[in-house]
Design a protein around this motif. Structure first.
Motif, PDB file in Angstrom:
ATOM      1  N   MET A   1       1.091  -1.385   0.245  1.00  0.00           N
ATOM      2  CA  MET A   1       0.018  -0.034   0.190  1.00  0.00           C
ATOM      3  C   MET A   1       0.941   1.017  -0.029  1.00  0.00           C
ATOM      4  SD  MET A   1      -3.325   1.170  -0.014  1.00  0.00           S
ATOM      5  CE  MET A   1      -3.851   2.466   0.170  1.00  0.00           C
ATOM      6  N   ALA A   2       1.062   2.422  -0.880  1.00  0.00           N
ATOM      7  CA  ALA A   2       1.374   3.281  -0.905  1.00  0.00           C
ATOM      8  C   ALA A   2       0.948   3.997   0.213  1.00  0.00           C
ATOM      9  CB  ALA A   2       0.579   3.891  -1.971  1.00  0.00           C
ATOM     10  N   SER A   3       2.898   5.221   1.035  1.00  0.00           N
ATOM     11  CA  SER A   3       2.345   5.931   1.603  1.00  0.00           C
ATOM     12  C   SER A   3       2.669   7.046   1.795  1.00  0.00           C
ATOM     13  CB  SER A   3       3.948   5.601   2.295  1.00  0.00           C
ATOM     14  OG  SER A   3       4.976   6.009   1.987  1.00  0.00           O
ATOM     15  N   GLU A   4       2.025   7.510   0.865  1.00  0.00           N
ATOM     16  CA  GLU A   4       1.163   8.913   0.853  1.00  0.00           C
ATOM     17  C   GLU A   4      -0.036   8.934   1.470  1.00  0.00           C
ATOM     18  OE1 GLU A   4      -0.475  12.274  -2.394  1.00  0.00           O
ATOM     19  OE2 GLU A   4       0.893  10.184  -3.391  1.00  0.00           O
ATOM     20  N   ASP A   5       0.002  10.170   2.297  1.00  0.00           N
ATOM     21  CA  ASP A   5      -0.548  10.304   3.407  1.00  0.00           C
ATOM     22  C   ASP A   5      -1.935  11.729   2.776  1.00  0.00           C
ATOM     23  OD1 ASP A   5      -2.555  11.312   5.359  1.00  0.00           O
ATOM     24  OD2 ASP A   5      -0.694  11.422   6.646  1.00  0.00           O
ATOM     25  N   PRO A   6      -2.743  11.692   2.586  1.00  0.00           N
ATOM     26  CA  PRO A   6      -3.953  11.837   2.120  1.00  0.00           C
ATOM     27  C   PRO A   6      -4.116  13.457   2.943  1.00  0.00           C
ATOM     28  CG  PRO A   6      -5.177  10.227   3.363  1.00  0.00           C
ATOM     29  CD  PRO A   6      -3.678   9.758   2.667  1.00  0.00           C
ATOM     30  N   ARG A   7      -3.574  13.566   4.196  1.00  0.00           N
ATOM     31  CA  ARG A   7      -3.708  14.378   5.498  1.00  0.00           C
ATOM     32  C   ARG A   7      -3.138  16.018   4.401  1.00  0.00           C
ATOM     33  NH1 ARG A   7      -3.986  10.448   7.749  1.00  0.00           N
ATOM     34  NH2 ARG A   7      -1.803  10.159   8.469  1.00  0.00           N
ATOM     35  N   SER A 638     -15.000  10.607   2.855  1.00  0.00           N
ATOM     36  CA  SER A 638     -16.127   9.881   2.401  1.00  0.00           C
ATOM     37  C   SER A 638     -15.703  10.737   1.422  1.00  0.00           C
ATOM     38  CB  SER A 638     -17.931  10.845   3.483  1.00  0.00           C
ATOM     39  OG  SER A 638     -17.996  10.790   2.935  1.00  0.00           O
ATOM     40  N   VAL A 639     -16.697  10.309  -0.242  1.00  0.00           N
ATOM     41  CA  VAL A 639     -16.426  10.667  -1.765  1.00  0.00           C
ATOM     42  C   VAL A 639     -18.235   9.528  -1.870  1.00  0.00           C
ATOM     43  CG1 VAL A 639     -16.056   9.703  -4.094  1.00  0.00           C
ATOM     44  CG2 VAL A 639     -14.148   9.614  -1.630  1.00  0.00           C
ATOM     45  N   ASN A 702      -9.875  14.525  -5.756  1.00  0.00           N
ATOM     46  CA  ASN A 702      -9.448  16.546  -5.338  1.00  0.00           C
ATOM     47  C   ASN A 702     -10.940  16.763  -5.076  1.00  0.00           C
ATOM     48  OD1 ASN A 702      -9.352  16.782  -7.381  1.00  0.00           O
ATOM     49  ND2 ASN A 702      -6.758  16.878  -7.500  1.00  0.00           N
ATOM     50  N   ARG A 703     -11.779  15.973  -6.016  1.00  0.00           N
ATOM     51  CA  ARG A 703     -12.769  17.027  -6.397  1.00  0.00           C
ATOM     52  C   ARG A 703     -14.246  16.448  -5.358  1.00  0.00           C
ATOM     53  NH1 ARG A 703     -16.581  19.093  -8.044  1.00  0.00           N
ATOM     54  NH2 ARG A 703     -17.342  19.980  -9.429  1.00  0.00           N
ATOM     55  N   LYS A 704     -14.245  14.880  -5.268  1.00  0.00           N
ATOM     56  CA  LYS A 704     -15.719  14.457  -4.721  1.00  0.00           C
ATOM     57  C   LYS A 704     -15.463  13.939  -3.679  1.00  0.00           C
ATOM     58  CE  LYS A 704     -18.233  15.101  -8.875  1.00  0.00           C
ATOM     59  NZ  LYS A 704     -19.543  15.885  -8.311  1.00  0.00           N
ATOM     60  N   ARG A 705     -14.022  14.580  -2.589  1.00  0.00           N
ATOM     61  CA  ARG A 705     -14.038  13.774  -1.740  1.00  0.00           C
ATOM     62  C   ARG A 705     -14.024  14.463  -0.457  1.00  0.00           C
ATOM     63  NH1 ARG A 705      -8.484  12.697   1.361  1.00  0.00           N
ATOM     64  NH2 ARG A 705      -7.711  12.910  -0.377  1.00  0.00           N
ATOM     65  N   TRP A 706     -15.377  14.605   0.462  1.00  0.00           N
ATOM     66  CA  TRP A 706     -14.929  15.054   1.438  1.00  0.00           C
ATOM     67  C   TRP A 706     -14.256  14.823   2.789  1.00  0.00           C
ATOM     68  CZ3 TRP A 706     -18.586  18.756   1.861  1.00  0.00           C
ATOM     69  CH2 TRP A 706     -19.319  19.118   0.545  1.00  0.00           C
ATOM     70  N   VAL A 707     -13.443  15.568   3.120  1.00  0.00           N
ATOM     71  CA  VAL A 707     -13.214  15.440   4.997  1.00  0.00           C
ATOM     72  C   VAL A 707     -12.825  15.871   6.827  1.00  0.00           C
ATOM     73  CG1 VAL A 707     -10.410  16.205   6.175  1.00  0.00           C
ATOM     74  CG2 VAL A 707     -10.579  15.437   3.608  1.00  0.00           C
ATOM     75  N   MET A 708     -13.319  14.579   7.158  1.00  0.00           N
ATOM     76  CA  MET A 708     -13.964  14.718   8.488  1.00  0.00           C
ATOM     77  C   MET A 708     -13.181  15.231   9.075  1.00  0.00           C
ATOM     78  SD  MET A 708     -15.819  11.783  10.666  1.00  0.00           S
ATOM     79  CE  MET A 708     -16.329  12.334  11.842  1.00  0.00           C
ATOM     80  N   GLU A 715     -15.229  18.967   5.033  1.00  0.00           N
ATOM     81  CA  GLU A 715     -15.124  20.287   4.508  1.00  0.00           C
ATOM     82  C   GLU A 715     -14.424  19.367   2.526  1.00  0.00           C
ATOM     83  OE1 GLU A 715     -13.421  24.174   5.587  1.00  0.00           O
ATOM     84  OE2 GLU A 715     -12.738  22.802   6.675  1.00  0.00           O
ATOM     85  N   ARG A 716     -15.170  19.501   1.576  1.00  0.00           N
ATOM     86  CA  ARG A 716     -15.218  18.913   0.149  1.00  0.00           C
ATOM     87  C   ARG A 716     -14.179  19.988   0.039  1.00  0.00           C
ATOM     88  NH1 ARG A 716     -18.424  19.068  -4.703  1.00  0.00           N
ATOM     89  NH2 ARG A 716     -17.244  20.968  -5.306  1.00  0.00           N
TER      90      ARG A 716
END
Length: 753
Positions: A1-7, A638-639, A702-708, A715-716
């Motif tokens: 699994m890639a380690s890039e952190d979406p945060r 959340s997508v 980076n268009r349809k993903r919401w971050v909690m 926030e989308r």
């Protein structure tokens, strides 16, 4: 699994969606992972998801028909929420239940909170329709007209249509001292009509049900034969483009009814008309232990549901006080349960706009692609199909891969194959004209042993499943209805085939239902495998469905309620142990809901140990991410896009010896403890890479993903200036198309072209 952190992804945020609830005050340094402050409310979390769905209607970057569709989807979502969740809370209140939820709220507190939150969402939906979607549609040439916007010729044409096609279906039901208050069916749209015999006479109330079997959006041109100017279209020459534009003019059927009530109520004065709709509780149950049988129990539930308690009244905002008071009294609802609508009541009819001949207003059509390894599969050549599965596991991903060309072909090949001895399948939800069921019936007619587990308790599919049970039994198929106290939610099928080296087992373990229609709009995964351990586990599972044996040990499958909870807890704790020992530790889990308090606690403790955790949770999430000292290594995304995210994937890094699972279960208490679920390991290295690609693509959206955030707000994400837009579902469609084209070219070469 890639380690890039979406945060760490740079983000230009849209206005945030409000928190699922207002968090109680808490101190990160002093809180235990068991404190109620760390758990978000389940009901408010679900409403937060519905708000994200509504945002798709607000998003002016979506095509207009897509935005209208999401208004309709939101209506259906809220209807189901009130029937199930609000209905359940109201039952608890009536029963005097005071037990606190994990976030520390009584049923009454939750009920009041969700009613208030839903009120704001419905107001936002009305504004979206009034101020954004309807005007934008009109600008694009699709006009939803008020009755006063029609020409005299159009009104005459609609009156004729009403008299011939609508009036005969109407049944006015009066309410006066000589008549009881009329029964109002669940989710039916009604007109409250006030009449009187003379100006000095008493006002009387009648209810007229808007007929559900007549088009809600009436095409003005189709009904009246006039163009946009009210001129007879037969007398005017028009270009094809002009004719198409003229046909996209609609009026609501309830407006047609209200404008022509003199034909239904002759010789009286129609004083006022207003629309209303009731929602009834769907949480009606009969004790299975005392029912004569499960079929009898389900039929009784369906009867009770028709007359269940009203949990919501939607009413025109300008309805007379007399109408409101009368409905509140006789429907036995409180003021909090009355929702004044300032748009339209019930937007589900906006689905019909998808049929309008305006492809420029819709997303490009998507055709599910052939699976590269199954593209040439033919039910009439079963040896080839089963040899392909035996050569290596196959991962299918709907709606990117065709359901008909994969799962349906697998079952049809088994039905046709003289070497197949038995077919077993579970049915939770399926299409009314299910090709899967018909295939199983065909298999039985070919003298194969066929056993089907049909879950009669599948909410809102009970009636459809009852019909299939009766049909299956008529065909002599072994049918199991479910088990007392448990709901069977597994998505599994087993084919038993006699081959040269003995009896072979072919299994399908999936995240989605055997439903050809939802497979076009829900993202789901399925594993086709000849793994003997998985097959033996399914043999045990199906024996449990049809017999009395309840197995407690399985070789590879994680099965709820027997082994799944313990297994997931063990897997999370193992990652925590790796982190404490200084080894790489990571969890990526994709699911529909994260609700179970124990699983939330385990994730908190894993985060405190240093495990990197990425959660892709479509809907409910009780966990607060990003809290220093508690969950700072956890992200929740959340997508929400054109397809409903429904697949479940669980990844555990295990210090480099990774494990992957897919299956039917969310991390909800009901899935882990009160349902029969099955989750399968994915062990093939190529298929693991495919799962990695899915997870990485979702986490890069980076268009349809919401971050909690820690307060439960979302926030989308939006691309930064100069950053390329990435929509995960679009990427996965492109990959599926490219794979199918590559497979087709390879086949062409092998055929000698």
């Amino acid at each position: 699994m890639a380690s890039e952190d979406p945060r760490e992804t740079a983000r230009a945020r849209t206005p945030s969606i409000a928190p699922a609830d207002a968090p109680d005050a808490f101190d990160a340094d002093d809180a235990s992972v068991s404190d109620a402050a760390w758990y978000l409310n389940r009901e408010l979390g679900e409403l937060s998801f519905h708000h994200r769905v509504l945002h798709e209607a607000l998003d002016d970057e979506n095509p207009l028909a897509e935005r209208a569709k999401f208004l309709a989807i939101f209506t259906g979502n809220l209807d189901e929420f009130f029937m199930k969740r609000v209905g359940g809370l109201k039952q608890q209140i009536d029963a005097g239940v005071t037990e606190l939820s994990p976030d520390g709220k009584t049923p009454n507190e939750q009920w009041r909170a969700v009613l208030s939150r839903a009120d704001g969402l419905l107001e936002e939906q009305d504004r979206c329709y009034r101020e954004r979607v309807r005007p934008a549609l009109a600008d694009a040439g699709v006009r939803i007209l008020d009755y006063g916007d029609l020409t005299a010729a159009e009104r005459r044409g609609l009156r004729s249509y009403f008299e011939a096609s609508v009036l005969p279906t109407l049944t006015p039901l009066r309410f006066d001292p000589a008549a009881s208050f009329p029964f109002i069916s669940n989710l039916s749209l009604s007109v409250a009509v006030l009449t009187r015999d003379n100006p000095e006479g008493d006002v009387r109330f009648s209810r007229v049900k808007v007929p559900p079997n007549r088009p809600r959006l009436v095409s003005v041109a189709d009904v009246t034969g006039t163009d946009a100017a009210g001129v007879d279209a037969a007398d005017v020459e028009a270009t094809p483009a002009e004719s198409a534009a003229d046909s996209h003019r609609f009026v609501y059927v309830e407006d047609v009814i209200c404008a022509n009530l003199d034909l239904l109520f002759p010789n009286v004065e129609v004083v006022d008309t207003s629309l209303f709709r009731v929602t009834r509780n769907a949480e009606v149950r009969r004790n299975e232990e005392v029912a004569e049988g499960l079929v009898d129990s389900i039929e009784d539930v369906l009867r009770q549901r028709r007359f269940a308690t009203v949990v919501r009244l939607e009413l025109d905002a300008d309805a007379p006080a007399f109408v409101r008071d009368l409905l509140v009294e006789h429907l036995d609802v409180s003021d909090e349960e009355v929702y004044e609508r300032r748009g339209r009541i019930d937007y589900r009819c906006l689905f019909d706009l998808a049929a309008v001949d305006r492809p420029d207003l819709r997303l490009p059509e998507w055709t599910p692609q052939p699976h590269p390894r199954l593209a040439d599969s033919d039910p009439d050549r079963p040896d080839e199909l089963f040899a392909e599965i035996r050569s290596g596991d196959v991962l299918v991903h709907h709606p990117y891969h065709s359901f008909a060309g994969t799962v349906q072909t697998f079952l049809a090949a088994a039905a046709n194959d003289p070497k197949v001895l038995a077919i077993k399948a579970t049915i939770y939800r399926t299409a009314p004209d299910s090709s899967v069921i018909n295939t199983l019936i065909d298999a039985a007619s070919r003298e194969k042993q066929v056993a089907v587990m049909v879950e009669l308790k599948a909410r809102f599919d009970e009636e459809n499943n009852l019909r299939w049970v009766k049909r299956l039994e008529e065909e002599g198929i072994h049918v199991a209805y479910g088990t007392l106290g448990l709901k069977t939610h597994t998505k599994t099928a087993l084919v038993v085939r006699e081959e040269a080296d003995g009896v072979q087992l072919y299994s399908h373990v999936a995240t989605g239902n055997y439903h050809s229609e939802t497979a076009k709009t829900y993202t789901d995964l399925g594993l086709l495998t000849a793994d003997r351990d998985v097959g033996r586990d399914l043999v045990k599972l199906f024996n449990f469905f049809t017999g009395h044996a309840r197995h407690t040990e399985y070789e590879k499958l994680l099965v709820a309620p027997e082994t799944m909870r313990e297994a997931f807890v063990r897997l999370v704790r193992r990652e925590a142990d790796h982190a404490r020992a200084g080894r790489d530790a990571r969890i990526v889990a994709k699911m529909n809901s994260l609700e179970d308090p124990q699983m939330v606690r385990e994730l908190y403790e894993a985060s405190q140990a240093g495990v990197d955790i990425d959660l892709v949770v479509r809907g409910i999430c009780r966990l607060r991410p990003g809290v220093p000292g508690l969950s700072e290594t956890v992200s929740v995304s959340s997508v929400v896009g054109r397809f409903l995210e429904h697949s479940r994937i669980f990844y555990f890094h295990n210090a480099g010896d990774s494990e992957y699972y897919i299956g039917s279960a969310d991390w909800m208490t009901r899935n882990l403890d009160r349902r029969v679920e099955a989750v399968a390991p994915v062990e093939d290295e190529l298929l693991r890479h495919e799962l990695d690609a899915i997870l990485q693509t979702l986490l890069a959206d980076n268009r349809k993903r919401w971050v909690m955030d820690a307060d439960g707000g979302y926030e989308r994400l939006r691309p930064d200036d100069g950053e390329e837009e990435l929509v995960a579902q679009d990427v996965l469609m492109s990959l599926a198309r490219a794979d199918a084209e590559h497979a087709a070219r390879r086949q062409t070469v092998s055929d000698g072209w």
